[in-house]
Write a protein that holds these residues in place. Structure first.
Motif, mmCIF file in Angstrom:
data_model
loop_
_atom_site.group_PDB
_atom_site.id
_atom_site.type_symbol
_atom_site.label_atom_id
_atom_site.label_comp_id
_atom_site.label_asym_id
_atom_site.label_seq_id
_atom_site.Cartn_x
_atom_site.Cartn_y
_atom_site.Cartn_z
ATOM 1 N N SER A 121 13.549 0.668 9.057
ATOM 2 C CA SER A 121 13.648 1.860 8.711
ATOM 3 C C SER A 121 12.049 2.245 8.133
ATOM 4 C CB SER A 121 14.661 2.143 7.314
ATOM 5 O OG SER A 121 14.052 1.397 6.184
ATOM 6 N N CYS A 122 11.939 3.521 7.822
ATOM 7 C CA CYS A 122 10.511 4.121 7.588
ATOM 8 C C CYS A 122 9.983 3.277 6.418
ATOM 9 C CB CYS A 122 10.543 5.522 7.491
ATOM 10 S SG CYS A 122 9.169 6.380 6.857
ATOM 11 N N MET A 123 8.900 2.893 6.286
ATOM 12 C CA MET A 123 8.114 2.467 5.300
ATOM 13 C C MET A 123 7.621 3.508 4.259
ATOM 14 S SD MET A 123 6.258 -0.937 6.347
ATOM 15 C CE MET A 123 6.372 -1.804 4.892
ATOM 16 N N ALA A 145 15.266 11.223 18.144
ATOM 17 C CA ALA A 145 16.022 10.221 18.495
ATOM 18 C C ALA A 145 15.518 8.845 18.483
ATOM 19 C CB ALA A 145 15.815 10.346 20.245
ATOM 20 N N LEU A 146 16.338 7.790 18.139
ATOM 21 C CA LEU A 146 15.778 6.508 17.959
ATOM 22 C C LEU A 146 16.393 5.694 19.033
ATOM 23 C CD1 LEU A 146 16.972 6.468 14.117
ATOM 24 C CD2 LEU A 146 14.506 6.705 14.912
ATOM 25 N N PHE A 147 15.479 4.839 19.606
ATOM 26 C CA PHE A 147 16.021 4.073 20.543
ATOM 27 C C PHE A 147 15.627 2.495 20.335
ATOM 28 C CE2 PHE A 147 12.067 5.527 22.105
ATOM 29 C CZ PHE A 147 11.721 4.376 22.788
ATOM 30 N N HIS A 200 0.720 -1.175 -0.001
ATOM 31 C CA HIS A 200 0.011 0.031 -0.108
ATOM 32 C C HIS A 200 0.913 1.325 0.112
ATOM 33 C CE1 HIS A 200 -3.408 -2.565 0.404
ATOM 34 N NE2 HIS A 200 -2.535 -3.283 1.157
ATOM 35 N N LEU A 201 2.351 1.108 0.116
ATOM 36 C CA LEU A 201 2.977 2.052 0.026
ATOM 37 C C LEU A 201 3.806 1.963 -1.162
ATOM 38 C CD1 LEU A 201 3.959 2.801 3.761
ATOM 39 C CD2 LEU A 201 2.564 4.201 2.298
ATOM 40 N N ALA A 202 3.460 1.270 -1.902
ATOM 41 C CA ALA A 202 4.348 0.635 -3.564
ATOM 42 C C ALA A 202 4.185 1.915 -4.187
ATOM 43 C CB ALA A 202 3.793 -0.522 -3.947
ATOM 44 N N GLU A 257 -6.701 9.210 3.530
ATOM 45 C CA GLU A 257 -7.083 8.801 2.303
ATOM 46 C C GLU A 257 -6.120 7.976 1.652
ATOM 47 O OE1 GLU A 257 -8.402 11.885 -0.408
ATOM 48 O OE2 GLU A 257 -9.771 10.751 -1.630
ATOM 49 N N LEU A 258 -4.978 8.184 1.630
ATOM 50 C CA LEU A 258 -3.781 7.201 1.423
ATOM 51 C C LEU A 258 -4.030 5.862 1.729
ATOM 52 C CD1 LEU A 258 -1.093 6.967 -0.198
ATOM 53 C CD2 LEU A 258 -0.061 7.153 2.048
ATOM 54 N N LEU A 259 -4.360 5.891 3.206
ATOM 55 C CA LEU A 259 -4.121 4.315 3.694
ATOM 56 C C LEU A 259 -5.687 3.780 3.772
ATOM 57 C CD1 LEU A 259 -1.696 5.366 6.763
ATOM 58 C CD2 LEU A 259 -1.231 3.794 4.672
ATOM 59 N N PRO A 291 17.222 10.600 8.817
ATOM 60 C CA PRO A 291 15.919 11.163 9.326
ATOM 61 C C PRO A 291 14.879 10.038 9.176
ATOM 62 C CG PRO A 291 16.318 11.773 7.329
ATOM 63 C CD PRO A 291 17.841 11.068 7.760
ATOM 64 N N PHE A 292 14.980 9.007 8.306
ATOM 65 C CA PHE A 292 14.044 7.993 8.023
ATOM 66 C C PHE A 292 14.509 6.600 8.867
ATOM 67 C CE2 PHE A 292 13.135 10.936 4.428
ATOM 68 C CZ PHE A 292 11.982 11.077 4.729
ATOM 69 N N SER A 293 15.587 6.541 9.720
ATOM 70 C CA SER A 293 16.206 5.618 10.293
ATOM 71 C C SER A 293 16.830 4.752 9.012
ATOM 72 C CB SER A 293 15.202 4.856 11.096
ATOM 73 O OG SER A 293 15.864 3.718 11.634
HETATM 74 C C1 HEM Z 1 8.769 13.363 7.025
HETATM 75 C C2 HEM Z 1 8.176 12.158 6.653
HETATM 76 C C3 HEM Z 1 8.597 11.008 7.475
HETATM 77 C C4 HEM Z 1 9.819 10.735 8.319
HETATM 78 C C5 HEM Z 1 10.816 11.861 8.582
HETATM 79 C C6 HEM Z 1 9.655 9.457 8.761
HETATM 80 C C7 HEM Z 1 10.592 8.884 9.741
HETATM 81 C C8 HEM Z 1 10.528 7.592 10.180
HETATM 82 C C9 HEM Z 1 11.419 7.272 11.328
HETATM 83 C C10 HEM Z 1 12.580 7.700 11.756
HETATM 84 C C11 HEM Z 1 11.101 5.999 11.615
HETATM 85 C C12 HEM Z 1 11.808 4.835 12.550
HETATM 86 C C13 HEM Z 1 11.341 4.904 13.838
HETATM 87 C C14 HEM Z 1 12.109 4.120 14.894
HETATM 88 O O1 HEM Z 1 12.591 3.328 14.464
HETATM 89 O O2 HEM Z 1 11.930 4.424 16.000
HETATM 90 C C15 HEM Z 1 9.788 5.505 10.698
HETATM 91 C C16 HEM Z 1 9.203 4.244 10.721
HETATM 92 C C17 HEM Z 1 7.847 4.122 10.233
HETATM 93 N N1 HEM Z 1 7.426 5.096 9.413
HETATM 94 FE FE1 HEM Z 1 7.960 7.078 8.674
HETATM 95 N N2 HEM Z 1 8.863 8.795 8.364
HETATM 96 C C18 HEM Z 1 7.888 9.729 7.499
HETATM 97 C C19 HEM Z 1 6.863 9.550 6.769
HETATM 98 C C20 HEM Z 1 5.929 8.524 6.609
HETATM 99 C C21 HEM Z 1 5.007 8.124 6.111
HETATM 100 C C22 HEM Z 1 4.172 8.854 5.178
HETATM 101 C C23 HEM Z 1 4.493 6.707 6.337
HETATM 102 C C24 HEM Z 1 3.357 6.400 5.952
HETATM 103 C C25 HEM Z 1 2.208 6.575 5.244
HETATM 104 C C26 HEM Z 1 5.482 6.393 7.228
HETATM 105 C C27 HEM Z 1 5.323 5.058 7.780
HETATM 106 C C28 HEM Z 1 6.127 4.442 8.774
HETATM 107 C C29 HEM Z 1 6.304 3.165 9.197
HETATM 108 C C30 HEM Z 1 5.054 2.049 9.031
HETATM 109 C C31 HEM Z 1 7.166 3.025 10.204
HETATM 110 C C32 HEM Z 1 7.601 1.886 11.199
HETATM 111 C C33 HEM Z 1 8.472 0.819 10.461
HETATM 112 C C34 HEM Z 1 8.808 -0.353 11.464
HETATM 113 O O3 HEM Z 1 8.760 -0.039 12.614
HETATM 114 O O4 HEM Z 1 9.129 -1.355 10.855
HETATM 115 N N3 HEM Z 1 6.468 7.125 7.548
HETATM 116 N N4 HEM Z 1 9.570 6.645 10.073
#
Ligand code: HEM
Length: 500
Positions: free
Chosen positions: A446-448, A366-368, A144-146, A190-192, A439-441
């Motif tokens: 990492s961030c999906m 912060a990530l922990f 769903h995020l493809a 709406e996306l999800l 920023p996205f780990s």
């Molecule tokens: C500026 C935009 C975004 C940033 C900076 C961001 C950042 C992050 C970070 C740092 C994590 C890791 C958190 C951790 O390990 O503690 C994370 C996890 C995640 N993010 Fe994002 N995110 C963003 C947008 C989004 C969006 C738009 C979605 C979905 C619609 C999303 C879905 C997820 C999901 C599902 C995880 C969990 C992954 C897991 O635990 O396996 N993120 N995000």
């Protein structure tokens, strides 16, 4: 009866003692094998409970300087050090080798460690679970995020139009921060969930406004909980639980409706058949589990992008030269058209601007993780901090992306300054940081939503640059942190907007 109770207690105590001893012996064996040396300890008068540390953290949080305080500590004590807070032993690090081990190469030695923290808010969801349950959640969400979902920007444009309708055009003051939160909430819904909600157009006292408000305030409660350490297990907060209930009721209604449609054999429309909610309902009939997964995704997708945009516009209002460059780029690349998935990729300067904001104001600052076994991190031991360190089971290991991404040895003497051009220079030299920009780990957890998050943010900035000539600063003081799950500006983002 008492005899049996006594026996159970005794057996539990013996089991606990043996497990502790085995864990201790395993840690000693690992430390010997890897040549570990002691990790630097932060100065603490009392290290059994760490009450002083807790009180210092509370004071820093009250003064909105938690992240700056952490950055100063790293500058004083080096890239890795340890301490005790409310009885919990922690190691914190901005050493990229350690961060890589924590998030990737030794990832399975650490749990998410977030379940107690988020407590009743998102229960068991992808953000809080580990192992097979977590893997299964990721597999459910991935399609769903493809790319095909990410590339369809029509819905986003509809929400941007609603957002524009809320912006005054006579230069009078508006706080963008809250409006960005509504925009990303509507868009993520709406996306999800294929659920068309328009919090941007809702009345202040409406139910939708209350839901967005509950989302906003739940973060502050979670941060308060973070400071409590092991006491969290017994801590209850009625106000927090009331906020959670508002959010649970809101999501439950959507889930129940979809579930009943499914029970009554009502086919979803073609588009909905591909949606996240129908597919998760195929997978489980546990509606509470579905609620938590959805709330976790809404949290992950809404606050992060909204806060990043709020912080970015706080800076842009003080950087007219950067705003001019953004306008120039949209004009040259888009020539008055709305951005498409492909044309967004040509907006290179936009990407640099957003990456610079992600670097200085990472939405997750912060990530922990929590060690689920005795283990080792590669650096931080000994006087020079270059030897491996032993990590006891249960240790909270954290990294401050805020401090990591402001390291002067990586980003130069002007690391604290907002200078998007540095990304162009680093790319030219092939020196784009890897484990120092997170920023996205990174790694398997990492961030999906990284791809979608970037598309959404570039789109919104580009549409703003097409629409407004000038973003005037209306905030009096400097940027002040507000860290509640994600990182925003404590004073909001007050600007005046002049149309083109
Ligand atoms: C500026 C935009 C975004 C940033 C900076 C961001 C950042 C992050 C970070 C740092 C994590 C890791 C958190 C951790 O390990 O503690 C994370 C996890 C995640 N993010 Fe994002 N995110 C963003 C947008 C989004 C969006 C738009 C979605 C979905 C619609 C999303 C879905 C997820 C999901 C599902 C995880 C969990 C992954 C897991 O635990 O396996 N993120 N995000």
């Amino acid at each position: 009866m008492f005899f049996y109770l006594y026996l159970i207690l005794l057996a539990s105590a013996v089991y606990w003692g043996i497990a502790r001893l085995a864990s201790h012996l395993e840690l000693r064996r690992l430390a010997r094998t890897h040549g570990c040396k002691p990790v630097r300890r932060m100065p603490q008068k009392e290290r059994i409970i760490g009450l002083g540390q807790f009180l210092d953290d509370v004071a820093a949080a009250r003064e909105h300087r938690t992240l700056q305080t952490a950055q100063c500590r790293f500058q004083e004590l080096g890239n890795t050090f340890s301490g005790v807070c409310m009885g919990a032993y922690f190691i914190t690090t901005i050493d990229s080798d350690n961060v890589k081990a924590l998030l990737s190469t030794r990832m399975e030695h650490f749990d998410s460690g977030k379940q107690a923290l988020f407590g009743p808010f998102i229960g068991e969801s992808m953000l809080t679970t580990d192992g097979a349950v977590w893997k299964h959640s990721r597999a459910l969400v991935r399609p769903h995020l493809a790319r095909d979902r990410v590339a369809d920007l029509r819905n986003l444009e509809g929400h941007v139009q609603n957002f524009f309708s809320r912006l005054p055009r006579d230069g009078s003051t508006v706080d963008l921060q809250h409006l960005f939160a509504q925009l990303t909430f509507d868009n993520t819904m709406e996306l999800l969930l294929d659920e068309k909600v328009c919090s941007l157009l809702s009345n202040p006292g409406s139910r939708l406004a209350a839901v967005v408000e509950a989302f906003d305030s739940v973060g502050s409660f979670v941060n308060k909980r973070a400071a409590l350490g092991p006491l969290l297990r017994i801590y209850r907060d009625a106000e927090f639980e009331a906020m959670c209930k508002v959010l649970h009721d809101f999501v439950d209604e959507i889930v129940r409706k979809a579930f009943e449609n499914k029970q009554h054999g009502k086919a979803f429309t073609d588009r909905k058949a591909q949606g996240f909610l129908p597919s998760i309902l195929e997978d489980t009939q546990d509606l509470v589990k579905v609620r938590f997964e959805i709330l976790g995704l809404l949290l992950a997708g809404r606050d992060t992008a909204a806060d990043l945009l709020g912080n970015l516009f706080f800076v842009l209002a003080r950087k007219p030269d950067v705003w001019d460059k953004l306008k120039q780029e949209v004009d040259e690349v888009l020539r008055g058209d709305k951005p498409s998935y492909d044309s967004l990729r040509e907006l290179t300067y936009h990407r640099y601007v957003i990456e610079e904001a992600l670097r200085l104001y990472p939405p997750a600052p912060a990530l922990f993780r929590q060690a689920n076994r005795p283990t080792v991190l590669p650096r931080g031991g000994g006087i020079d901090g270059r030897s491996p360190i032993a990590v006891p089971r249960g240790t909270i290991v954290s990294t401050s992306t805020f401090a990591l991404q402001r390291r002067q040895d990586v980003y130069g003497a002007d690391a604290d300054e907002f200078r998007p051009e540095r990304w162009q220079a680093m790319e030219k030299l092939g020196e784009r940081p890897r484990w120092e920009f997170l920023p996205f780990s990174a790694g398997p957890r990492s961030c999906m939503g990284q791809a979608y998050g970037m598309v959404e943010m570039v789109y919104i900035v580009a549409r703003m640059a097409q629409e407004f000539d000038n973003v005037q600063n209306k905030n009096d003081g400097p940027w002040v942190e507000k860290w509640s799950i994600t990182l925003s500006s404590a004073e909001g983002t007050k600007v005046g907007l002049v149309p083109r």
